[in-house]
Design a protein around this motif. Structure first.
Motif: not given
Lengths: 247, 247
Positions: A171, A194, A196, A213-215
């Motif tokens: 990550p 890119r 996360d 990304g996730r967060h």
């Protein structure tokens, strides 16, 4: 309600999460010149909040010993100074940071923040072990370039570091803007880093609209209400004494 | 275990929570000179942690509107600077701080911290409404005098403020040492301020052994482990990303 009477869709509330490059610079100027915040103070607040954001995305109790190792890659400008502070707080939070800071600033603030990390026995890498990063670390923090900062000399250490960070399988957490992205348009968001996790400092910049990304956290609790209103920032509320909020 | 083989009782672990005045000064010197912490940085960390300690002792959701009003009384030295930062973070945490800062420092750090509070619309009192404090405020923060700082001129504004703070019926929170106490012996702890909450900055000073209020917090998470070991500080662990710990 009739949409005809509503706001221009291009000015819809969610758009106003984001600052243009000019607005971000004006906001920072307002904090430094009108509010008389010190750069040391802002960098400390942002670096601390960045470390807290890492703990929220990757909580320590859920991590193996190896996953607690964090490589923090710092550039020579303000983004790198925030990275140095982030690394120090990560150590305090019992993560295992290592720093790669190839192009050192002569600025006194950077030098002092470097000393703090060195004296706290945070290792500094003399080169980036490109082949080994995915094996050696649990995650990487990108504090290489801030808004409007170029990587410098082609083939220089920051350009080479960015090329390495593009190839990560572990990550990646970017501070403020993913390094190499255009702060305004997010161009290079396809071909570039890119992350996360994105931690927007003070307030999200326009390119954050391209983040997938996730967060996404905003670390701007220190921004006074009047300044938020002036820049028409509509951001989620912070809870309790939290210094970051998830977007 | 036989006590004969154990440590000298005067060096029992709980005693080592506390620093002498000389040790506290040496610890601060180590942070400033060896670790190259900036004063702006330390004051920000201490003031933020002091505000977090207030939220732990007096959680916002449990307070009425009136109880959220906090009078922060600031002296002209470093303790007062921490008070100014504490007031700013209390405002960010949605308390309603008001500041009384009668003897202003010409120091640039103090002036900048004052501007930040003024621009955030935190009211500054021009005099202390002695008769009305218990009615007007929910609690008071004592940031008047730090270790080894004298109240100055007898009958001056700081001396008068201390006399007023002795008569409070609302809760009192003292930062670092209760103003007027001897940092070493805690003398005047009988006759002087009787805070309900003590927030020790960096580490507790010896006089904290005489503190008998409800909550004692230490705000020293930023103190590097090596420095803690050097001063043989045995303090409770901090949890998660908490910047204060209850003693």
């Amino acid at each position: 309600m009739s949409s005809a009477a509503g706001p221009d869709p291009s000015e819809a509330p969610e758009e106003r999460h984001f600052l243009s490059t000019a607005e971000a610079a004006a906001l920072e100027r307002e904090l430094l010149e009108d509010y008389r915040f010190g750069r040391q103070q802002l960098v400390e607040l942002c670096g601390h909040a960045s470390a807290v954001a890492v703990t929220k995305a990757f909580p320590l109790p859920a991590l193996s010993r190896k996953q607690r190792t964090v490589l923090v890659v710092c550039g020579p400008e303000q983004n790198g100074a925030v990275g140095l502070v982030c690394a120090r707080h990560l150590r305090v939070f019992e993560y295992e940071p290592t720093i790669f800071y190839p192009t050192r600033s002569l600025d006194l603030l950077h030098r002092d923040l470097t000393t703090q990390c060195e004296k706290m026995d945070i290792p500094f890498l003399s080169y980036l072990p490109t082949e080994l990063i995915n094996e050696a670390y649990g995650l990487v923090v990108d504090a290489v370039l801030g808004p409007g900062v170029e990587p410098g000399e082609v083939g220089g250490p920051c350009t080479r570091a960015l090329a390495t960070l593009k190839l990560l399988s572990i990550p990646l957490v970017s501070l403020d803007i993913p390094s190499g992205w255009d702060a305004e348009t997010g161009s290079d968001s396809e071909d570039g880093l890119r992350p996360d996790v994105l931690v927007s400092l003070a307030a999200p910049k326009r390119c954050a609209g391209r983040f997938s990304g996730r967060h996404h956290f905003v670390a701007g609790r220190f921004v006074p209400d009047d300044v938020r209103r002036k820049f028409a920032l509509r951001l989620p509320g912070y809870t309790g004494t939290d210094c970051v909020a998830a977007l």
